[in-house]
Every structure is written in structure tokens, then in C-alpha cells.
Write a protein that holds these residues in place. Structure first.
Motif, PDB file in Angstrom:
ATOM      1  N   ARG A 246       0.876  -1.181  -0.079  1.00 40.07           N
ATOM      2  CA  ARG A 246      -0.248   0.089  -0.013  1.00 40.07           C
ATOM      3  C   ARG A 246       0.708   1.200   0.020  1.00 40.07           C
ATOM      4  N   ILE A 247       2.041   1.200   0.702  1.00 39.19           N
ATOM      5  CA  ILE A 247       2.900   2.577   0.977  1.00 39.19           C
ATOM      6  C   ILE A 247       3.479   2.573  -0.370  1.00 39.19           C
ATOM      7  N   ASN A 248       3.894   1.760  -0.909  1.00 34.64           N
ATOM      8  CA  ASN A 248       4.592   1.795  -2.127  1.00 34.64           C
ATOM      9  C   ASN A 248       3.834   2.448  -3.381  1.00 34.64           C
ATOM     10  N   ARG A 249       2.559   1.561  -3.323  1.00 37.89           N
ATOM     11  CA  ARG A 249       1.725   2.108  -4.376  1.00 37.89           C
ATOM     12  C   ARG A 249       1.401   3.616  -4.441  1.00 37.89           C
ATOM     13  N   GLN A 250       1.183   4.156  -3.145  1.00 37.13           N
ATOM     14  CA  GLN A 250       1.047   5.361  -2.762  1.00 37.13           C
ATOM     15  C   GLN A 250       1.844   6.323  -3.167  1.00 37.13           C
ATOM     16  N   THR A 257       9.401   6.815  -8.720  1.00 30.73           N
ATOM     17  CA  THR A 257       9.772   5.625  -9.157  1.00 30.73           C
ATOM     18  C   THR A 257      10.364   4.796  -8.413  1.00 30.73           C
ATOM     19  N   LEU A 258       9.729   3.484  -8.307  1.00 33.47           N
ATOM     20  CA  LEU A 258      10.117   2.432  -7.412  1.00 33.47           C
ATOM     21  C   LEU A 258      10.496   1.251  -8.475  1.00 33.47           C
ATOM     22  N   VAL A 259      11.869   1.205  -8.636  1.00 38.49           N
ATOM     23  CA  VAL A 259      12.314   0.031  -9.549  1.00 38.49           C
ATOM     24  C   VAL A 259      11.746  -1.310  -9.463  1.00 38.49           C
ATOM     25  N   ASP A 260      11.901  -1.567  -8.317  1.00 36.10           N
ATOM     26  CA  ASP A 260      11.161  -2.901  -7.809  1.00 36.10           C
ATOM     27  C   ASP A 260      10.164  -2.804  -6.464  1.00 36.10           C
ATOM     28  N   PRO A 261       9.110  -2.512  -6.675  1.00 38.55           N
ATOM     29  CA  PRO A 261       8.289  -2.023  -5.446  1.00 38.55           C
ATOM     30  C   PRO A 261       8.161  -3.211  -4.456  1.00 38.55           C
ATOM     31  N   GLU A 262       8.484  -4.517  -4.874  1.00 42.17           N
ATOM     32  CA  GLU A 262       8.323  -5.654  -3.882  1.00 42.17           C
ATOM     33  C   GLU A 262       9.620  -5.609  -2.882  1.00 42.17           C
ATOM     34  N   VAL A 277      13.973   8.175  -7.682  1.00 45.60           N
ATOM     35  CA  VAL A 277      14.025   6.967  -8.123  1.00 45.60           C
ATOM     36  C   VAL A 277      14.597   6.224  -6.886  1.00 45.60           C
ATOM     37  N   LEU A 278      13.932   5.010  -6.243  1.00 48.97           N
ATOM     38  CA  LEU A 278      14.313   4.273  -5.461  1.00 48.97           C
ATOM     39  C   LEU A 278      14.652   2.811  -5.872  1.00 48.97           C
ATOM     40  N   ALA A 279      15.946   2.350  -5.928  1.00 52.51           N
ATOM     41  CA  ALA A 279      16.335   1.172  -6.525  1.00 52.51           C
ATOM     42  C   ALA A 279      15.836  -0.004  -5.517  1.00 52.51           C
ATOM     43  N   PRO A 280      16.089  -1.394  -6.096  1.00 51.84           N
ATOM     44  CA  PRO A 280      15.904  -2.361  -5.304  1.00 51.84           C
ATOM     45  C   PRO A 280      16.648  -2.328  -3.914  1.00 51.84           C
ATOM     46  N   GLY A 281      16.100  -2.690  -2.810  1.00 43.94           N
ATOM     47  CA  GLY A 281      16.710  -2.850  -1.328  1.00 43.94           C
ATOM     48  C   GLY A 281      16.724  -1.615  -0.602  1.00 43.94           C
ATOM     49  N   ALA A 282      16.404  -0.512  -1.555  1.00 42.78           N
ATOM     50  CA  ALA A 282      16.495   0.674  -0.688  1.00 42.78           C
ATOM     51  C   ALA A 282      15.674   0.807   0.519  1.00 42.78           C
ATOM     52  N   GLN A 283      16.004   1.421   1.693  1.00 44.23           N
ATOM     53  CA  GLN A 283      15.172   1.618   2.826  1.00 44.23           C
ATOM     54  C   GLN A 283      15.209   2.961   3.312  1.00 44.23           C
ATOM     55  N   LEU A 284      13.883   3.351   3.482  1.00 46.68           N
ATOM     56  CA  LEU A 284      13.634   4.737   4.270  1.00 46.68           C
ATOM     57  C   LEU A 284      13.059   4.471   5.408  1.00 46.68           C
ATOM     58  N   LYS A 285      13.711   4.735   6.671  1.00 48.81           N
ATOM     59  CA  LYS A 285      13.082   4.612   8.109  1.00 48.81           C
ATOM     60  C   LYS A 285      12.854   5.872   8.766  1.00 48.81           C
ATOM     61  N   ARG A 286      12.075   5.538   9.778  1.00 50.38           N
ATOM     62  CA  ARG A 286      11.906   6.540  10.866  1.00 50.38           C
ATOM     63  C   ARG A 286      11.890   7.978  10.477  1.00 50.38           C
ATOM     64  N   GLY A 287      10.932   8.172   9.721  1.00 50.77           N
ATOM     65  CA  GLY A 287      10.443   9.983   9.363  1.00 50.77           C
ATOM     66  C   GLY A 287      11.378  10.153   8.422  1.00 50.77           C
ATOM     67  N   ILE A 296      18.107   7.067  -5.135  1.00 49.95           N
ATOM     68  CA  ILE A 296      18.430   6.245  -3.575  1.00 49.95           C
ATOM     69  C   ILE A 296      18.750   5.156  -4.006  1.00 49.95           C
ATOM     70  N   ASP A 297      19.944   4.426  -4.218  1.00 45.88           N
ATOM     71  CA  ASP A 297      20.446   3.294  -4.948  1.00 45.88           C
ATOM     72  C   ASP A 297      20.181   2.109  -3.977  1.00 45.88           C
TER      73      ASP A 297
END
Ligand code: UD1
Ligand code: CA
Length: 462
Positions: A246-250, A257-262, A277-287, A296-297
Motif C-alpha cells: 500500500r505504501i509503495n503504491r501510494q 519511481t520504485l524500480v522494484d516495489p516488492e 527513483v528508489l532502487a531495489p533494496g533501498a530502505q527509508l526509515k523513521r521519518g 536512492i540506490d
């Protein structure tokens, strides 16, 4: 008007034994937020008049997690069942005239709209009890909904108490109920514990309501993705997957762009600007907040940090409680620790660590540096391996570097020390005294060449 605002009662006092965890089940995080707080956040969206959390033996941890949220906590001293848990909210709800929505705290996936529809059904049907159900392909573990010939809900039977026929029913109870406080508590007083678990079941409300001549209405959730209750870590991972989806879809809908939303991991409270653009395995945490047009690679993990527009975080960076200005390039494999602040257009390359330091616009540290406890001006160059020596074994000290200074390869700046604007520090120097503006600071032995040494040592080449 206000009196029709709902109260939300969140049941969170169960033992959660199936998690096999020291951490209370209800505090296990889902997309960066304790499970319980997903329900509390929903109450805010519903503009609930009161939010009451029923907490058990772990109430201190729960209280700590709820700091800053406008919530009342009731204690259930022993987990004697969901009906017993709901009863604990009685005095907190005294004088509350609006509907009361009781929900299991282990259902973190509800949307506010679903609760709005349940409240609306309760109002429209003017019934005594309304509840949420779902038709699931695999109903195991959930209470089953029994209906009479006319399709009216007559009771809920828990799986342990269900016969083979009832077990085949795929319509399940989702543990969310609406009633007026008066009806709720009168009915709850009548609940017994004559069942397989010997617990006071909230689900008995249905039968009791019917027996006392009340009417029960049921709303089916449209999206079975909302139905999941979390009892073990398999369901926790499933809930995380659904919420992440849900978050990624939003974010994609908002132009990211999420290269690989899963395989992109964004906490509930993060922000991302369009065309990033967020690449696979990118993580955004805590605000974490990322501006527009960023990249973000793979494997970059950003926690409680800010990244300005147009910046590029290359693969495998760890960025924590830091601020990266616009148009910066960071990484690959850079480490920004708490208090790192990069001005616009900075460049921080591989194996560079920065902590509690401010870098002015356009400053560069391209390779293998440590910059700790430093105030660095604009346009400064740290050549490969330049290091601030901020710790003397007991105390930390600051380093100050003026604009356009140059710190050569493998130089050590022993703090406290100042390098003034446009000063040069020669490669390999260990600097303990200030270097004045525009000067060259060089601290190393003069080079001596011993002619013919090799031959004298090893004899002539053959
Ligand atoms: C419950 C329902 C079941 C429903 C399912 C939906 C009952 C008897 N059964 O089963 O019909 O299909 O939820 O997920 O209600 N809790 C307390 N105090 C207690 C026991 C539980 O506060 O003494 C809390 C738990 O923390 C949890 C919630 O109530 O948040 C539900 O308890 P749980 O034991 O998970 O119930 P289920 O077996 O899942
Ligand atoms: Ca449950």
C-alpha cells in the motif's frame, strides 16, 4: 453533535504467545510503527472522541510506546479473554454517548474508511451491534460467522469450539464491533467462560444481543487484504508485505519511481519528492524525508534523515540522523552517523565516515576519510585518507576548517585544531597546531634518498 463521535477501544492485553517473543506482540513494528499504533493512528483519522487501549502485564512498555498520542490506558490484570478485556474500558467510557468501536489490537491493516462504513452501518440499521466480517479462502484460526435461514448473523463460533460443519464456513469474524456503551457493558456482564479455552469471549456478544431481542448487523470488508489478524511471525511478515504494498503504491501514484516495489522498504512516516527513483533494496526509515529528483540506490538505508532535492545516495550507504543538502553525491558505501550535515553540492565517496560534523557547500571527501566533530567550511577538499583525530582516549575535541582549505592524503588533524581558510595541509602530515590562512602546513621528515642501496644490500642484478 459531538456526542455522536465514536470512542475506540483497542484490545492489546493478550499474551501473544504465538509470537514467541520477549517484546509484546502488539509492539512488534510494521513498516516502522508498532502494530498497536496503526490502530491508534486510525482513531485519529476517524476523529474519535476517545481512544482507550486495554493493556496487560506489559502495560509499561505499551505506555512508553504511546507517549505523545492522546490515548487512555486501562489495565487488564489477567488475560481472561477478549470480553474480559473489553470490560476494563467500562469506567473510562462512562458518560460517553456516541458509538463505541471495539477492535482487536492485532489487526493493523484496517483502513479508516472501513471503520467509517461499519459505524455508518450501525447508524443506518439502528441495531444494537454491528461487526466486521470477511470471506477468506483459508479461514483457519478465525471465529466463524453463523447465519440463520434469512441470512442474519446468529452467533460466532471460535475454531476450537466449532464442529466440522462450522469449520467449513469461510466467513470469519474480524474482531471489530460497534455498540453503545450501555448495551456493550450490559451484554458483556452476561458473558461466561464455558468454552474450549475457558476464556470470556467477546464473540458471545452476538448471541447475547440476539437473545435479549437486539439486532446484529454485519459488514463485509471489501478488500481481504484488510482482514489479516497477526498472531505469529508468519502473519506479521504477511501484514508487513501488504502494508508495504500500500505504501509503495501510494508513492508511485505521487510520482516516485520504485524500480522494484516488492523490494523497496519505506516506513509509514517517510516522505519522498516526485521524480525520485528508489532502487531495489533501498530502505527509508523513521521519518526520513527525501526531496524531489533524488536517486536512492540499492542497499542504501536511511534512518531519521533528510536528503535535499537532486541528491544521489549511491549503493550501500548507511545514513542515520543526518542531513544531506541538495545536489549532493554520497557513497557508494559511505557512513553518515548522527549529526552529519552536508551543505549543497557536497561529495562524500566510498568508505568515508562523517559524524557530528557540518560540511559547507561543495566540500568533498571522496575516499577513505573520517570526519568527526568538525566544523568544515565550503569548498574544502579532504584527499584520500584524511582524518580528524577527534578522540584523545578520554574526551572528544572539535576540528575547525575554513573555506577552500585542502587537507592532503593521509593527513591527521589532531583536535582541537584549526585549519584556516585556503590553507593547505601537506599529505601525510600530523597537524597539532593551527595552520594560518593560505599557508602550507607540513609536518613530516624531509625525504632522503640513499643511492645504490639495493645493489649494496643484495648484490648486482643477474
Ligand atoms: C479473536 C476472536 C475471533 C476472531 C479473531 C480475529 C475472540 C474470542 N475471538 O480470536 O473470533 O476471528 O480474533 O483476529 O475474541 N486480548 C486481550 N485480553 C485477553 C485476550 C486477548 O486484550 O484476555 C487482545 C489481544 O491482545 C488481541 C485481541 O484481544 O489484540 C484478540 O485476541 P487473540 O487472542 O489474538 O484472539 P484470536 O484467537 O485471534
Ligand atoms: Ca488474534
Amino acid at each position: 453533535m459531538n456526542s455522536e463521535k465514536p470512542a475506540l477501544v483497542i484490545l492489546a492485553a493478550g499474551r501473544g504467545t504465538r509470537m514467541r517473543s520477549q517484546l509484546p506482540k502488539i509492539l512488534h513494528p510494521l513498516c516502522g510503527r508498532p502494530m498497536l499504533l496503526h490502530s491508534v493512528a486510525l482513531a485519529r483519522e476517524l476523529d474519535a472522541e476517545r481512544v482507550i487501549v486495554v493493556a496487560g502485564s506489559e502495560s509499561e512498555a505499551i505506555e512508553a510506546a504511546l507517549v505523545g498520542w492522546d490515548v487512555e490506558i486501562c489495565r487488564q490484570s489477567e488475560p481472561l479473554g477478549t470480553a474480559h478485556a473489553a470490560l476494563q474500558a467500562r469506567s473510562a467510557l462512562s458518560g460517553h454517548e456516541g458509538p463505541v468501536l471495539v477492535t482487536n489490537g492485532d489487526h493493523p491493516l484496517y483502513r479508516a474508511q472501513t471503520f467509517r462504513e461499519l459505524l455508518e452501518l450501525f447508524r443506518a440499521e439502528s441495531c444494537e451491534l454491528a461487526l466486521l466480517t470477511a470471506e477468506l479462502p483459508d479461514p483457519s484460526g478465525y471465529g466463524r460467522i453463523l447465519r440463520d435461514g434469512e441470512g442474519r448473523v446468529t452467533s460466532i463460533v471460535e475454531e476450537r469450539d466449532a464442529d466440522a460443519g462450522a469449520r467449513r464456513i469461510r466467513e470469519v469474524n474480524l474482531g471489530a464491533y460497534v455498540a453503545r456503551a450501555e448495551h456493550l457493558f450490559t451484554a458483556l456482564d452476561k458473558v461466561g467462560d464455558d468454552n474450549a479455552k475457558g476464556e470470556f469471549y467477546l464473540t458471545d456478544l452476538v448471541e447475547i444481543t440476539r437473545r435479549t431481542g437486539g439486532r446484529v448487523a454485519a459488514a463485509e470488508v471489501g478488500d481481504p487484504g484488510e482482514a489479516l489478524g497477526v498472531n505469529d511471525r508468519v502473519q506479521l511478515a504477511e501484514a508487513e508485505r501488504l502494508l508495504r504494498g500500500r505504501i509503495n503504491r501510494q508513492w508511485m501514484e505521487r510520482g516516485v519511481t520504485l524500480v522494484d516495489p516488492e523490494h523497496t522498504y519505506i516506513d509509514v512516516d517517510c516522505e519522498i519528492g516526485p521524480d525520485s527513483v528508489l532502487a531495489p533494496g533501498a530502505q527509508l526509515k523513521r521519518g526520513t524525508r527525501v526531496g524531489a529528483d533524488c536517486r536512492i540506490d540499492a542497499g542504501a538505508v536511511l534512518e531519521a534523515s533528510e536528503v535535499g532535492a537532486g541528491s544521489w545516495i549511491k549503493p550501500h550507504c548507511w545514513v542515520e540522523e543526518s542531513r544531506v543538502g541538495p545536489e549532493c553525491i554520497v557513497g557508494p558505501s559511505a557512513h553518515l552517523r548522527p549529526g552529519a550535515e552536508l551543505g549543497p553540492g557536497c561529495r562524500v565517496g566510498n568508505y568515508v565516515e562523517i559524524k557530528n560534523s557540518k560540511l559547507g557547500a561543495g566540500t568533498k571527501a571522496d575516499h577513505l576519510s573520517y570526519i568527526g566533530d568538525a566544523d568544515v567550511g565550503a569548498g574544502v577538499t579532504f584527499a584520500c585518507g584524511a582524518v580528524t583525530v577527534n578522540y584523545d582516549g578520554r574526551d572528544k575535541h572539535r576540528t575547525t576548517i575554513g573555506d577552500d582549505a585542502f587537507v592532503g592524503c593521509n593527513a591527521n588533524l589532531i583536535a582541537p585544531v584549526t585549519i584556516e581558510p585556503r590553507a593547505f595541509v601537506a599529505a601525510g602530515s600530523t597537524i597539532t597546531a593551527p595552520v594560518p590562512a593560505g599557508a602550507l602546513g607540513v609536518e613530516r621528515a624531509r625525504q632522503r634518498n640513499v643511492e645504490g642501496w639495493r645493489e649494496r644490500k643484495f648484490g648486482p642484478e643477474t
